[in-house]
Design a protein around this motif. Structure first.
Motif, PDB file in Angstrom:
ATOM      1  N   ILE A  28      14.226  19.092 -19.698  1.00 52.88           N
ATOM      2  CA  ILE A  28      13.006  19.737 -19.207  1.00 52.88           C
ATOM      3  C   ILE A  28      13.409  20.810 -18.210  1.00 52.88           C
ATOM      4  O   ILE A  28      14.205  20.549 -17.306  1.00 52.88           O
ATOM      5  CB  ILE A  28      12.066  18.699 -18.550  1.00 52.88           C
ATOM      6  N   GLU A  29      12.857  22.006 -18.363  1.00 50.89           N
ATOM      7  CA  GLU A  29      13.130  23.140 -17.468  1.00 50.89           C
ATOM      8  C   GLU A  29      14.628  23.437 -17.369  1.00 50.89           C
ATOM      9  O   GLU A  29      15.128  23.827 -16.325  1.00 50.89           O
ATOM     10  CB  GLU A  29      12.563  22.882 -16.061  1.00 50.89           C
ATOM     11  N   GLY A  30      15.361  23.201 -18.460  1.00 48.70           N
ATOM     12  CA  GLY A  30      16.785  23.486 -18.467  1.00 48.70           C
ATOM     13  C   GLY A  30      17.635  22.440 -17.775  1.00 48.70           C
ATOM     14  O   GLY A  30      18.815  22.652 -17.541  1.00 48.70           O
ATOM     15  N   VAL A  31      17.057  21.290 -17.452  1.00 47.71           N
ATOM     16  CA  VAL A  31      17.789  20.226 -16.760  1.00 47.71           C
ATOM     17  C   VAL A  31      17.792  18.981 -17.648  1.00 47.71           C
ATOM     18  O   VAL A  31      16.747  18.555 -18.130  1.00 47.71           O
ATOM     19  CB  VAL A  31      17.127  19.893 -15.401  1.00 47.71           C
ATOM     20  N   ASP A  32      18.985  18.413 -17.850  1.00 44.33           N
ATOM     21  CA  ASP A  32      19.092  17.144 -18.581  1.00 44.33           C
ATOM     22  C   ASP A  32      18.748  16.011 -17.628  1.00 44.33           C
ATOM     23  O   ASP A  32      19.421  15.823 -16.619  1.00 44.33           O
ATOM     24  CB  ASP A  32      20.507  16.948 -19.119  1.00 44.33           C
ATOM     25  N   PRO A  48      18.626  12.164 -16.427  1.00 39.62           N
ATOM     26  CA  PRO A  48      19.482  10.999 -16.681  1.00 39.62           C
ATOM     27  C   PRO A  48      18.744   9.950 -17.512  1.00 39.62           C
ATOM     28  O   PRO A  48      17.593   9.621 -17.225  1.00 39.62           O
ATOM     29  CB  PRO A  48      19.804  10.481 -15.277  1.00 39.62           C
ATOM     30  N   LYS A  49      19.420   9.427 -18.546  1.00 40.45           N
ATOM     31  CA  LYS A  49      18.769   8.545 -19.510  1.00 40.45           C
ATOM     32  C   LYS A  49      18.329   7.203 -18.942  1.00 40.45           C
ATOM     33  O   LYS A  49      17.270   6.707 -19.290  1.00 40.45           O
ATOM     34  CB  LYS A  49      19.720   8.275 -20.692  1.00 40.45           C
ATOM     35  N   TYR A 100      15.284  15.246 -10.488  1.00 43.93           N
ATOM     36  CA  TYR A 100      16.503  16.013 -10.726  1.00 43.93           C
ATOM     37  C   TYR A 100      16.188  17.482 -10.984  1.00 43.93           C
ATOM     38  O   TYR A 100      17.083  18.318 -10.977  1.00 43.93           O
ATOM     39  CB  TYR A 100      17.280  15.425 -11.909  1.00 43.93           C
ATOM     40  N   ILE A 101      14.919  17.800 -11.211  1.00 46.24           N
ATOM     41  CA  ILE A 101      14.489  19.192 -11.391  1.00 46.24           C
ATOM     42  C   ILE A 101      14.233  19.785 -10.019  1.00 46.24           C
ATOM     43  O   ILE A 101      13.534  19.184  -9.194  1.00 46.24           O
ATOM     44  CB  ILE A 101      13.212  19.259 -12.253  1.00 46.24           C
TER      45      ILE A 101
END
Length: 126
Positions: A4-8, A10-11, A21-22
């Motif tokens: 999302i928004e270029g950020v992976d 964490p699963k 994390y964004i």
């Protein structure tokens, strides 16, 4: 894995924490986004389905200034302060604290490492 928004994200983390994390999203904004999309905040990121990810993306793209745009606007406002020469701008330029913190004993990061002055005498005791 949700991107999302270029950020992976964490699963294995809960979506409430994963959204933080964004850049530009903290825990309170994360909870607000999940409330608007009606997603349980305890679901893990790996358990999200495609419709939930799309719903989160739509809300983020329409309502919030995040990641690159937010960083750019922050740097532009700091540059503006430095250009007009206001107090905060001068403190930014000198890499010193600008919100009233003391610098006599603290603020080592901004002032650099301690420099010992050779031959400096201590005041005599009376």
């Amino acid at each position: 894995m949700a991107r999302i928004e270029g950020v992976d994200l964490p699963k294995n983390k809960r979506i409430k924490i994963g959204l933080t994390y964004i850049y530009g999203i903290g825990t309170s904004r994360s909870i607000e986004i999940l409330y608007m999309t009606q997603i349980d905040e305890n679901i893990r990121v790996k358990n999200l389905n495609d419709t939930q990810i799309i719903a989160i993306r739509n809300i983020l793209s329409n309502n919030y200034n995040l990641e690159g745009n937010l960083r750019r606007s922050e740097t532009m406002s700091i540059k503006r302060l430095m250009e007009i020469g206001c107090y905060r701008g001068r403190r930014h330029r000198l890499n010193l604290p600008l919100r009233g913190q003391r610098t006599r004993t603290n603020a080592r990061t901004g002032r650099g490492t301690k420099k010992t002055i050779a031959g400096k005498k201590k005041a005599p005791r009376k």
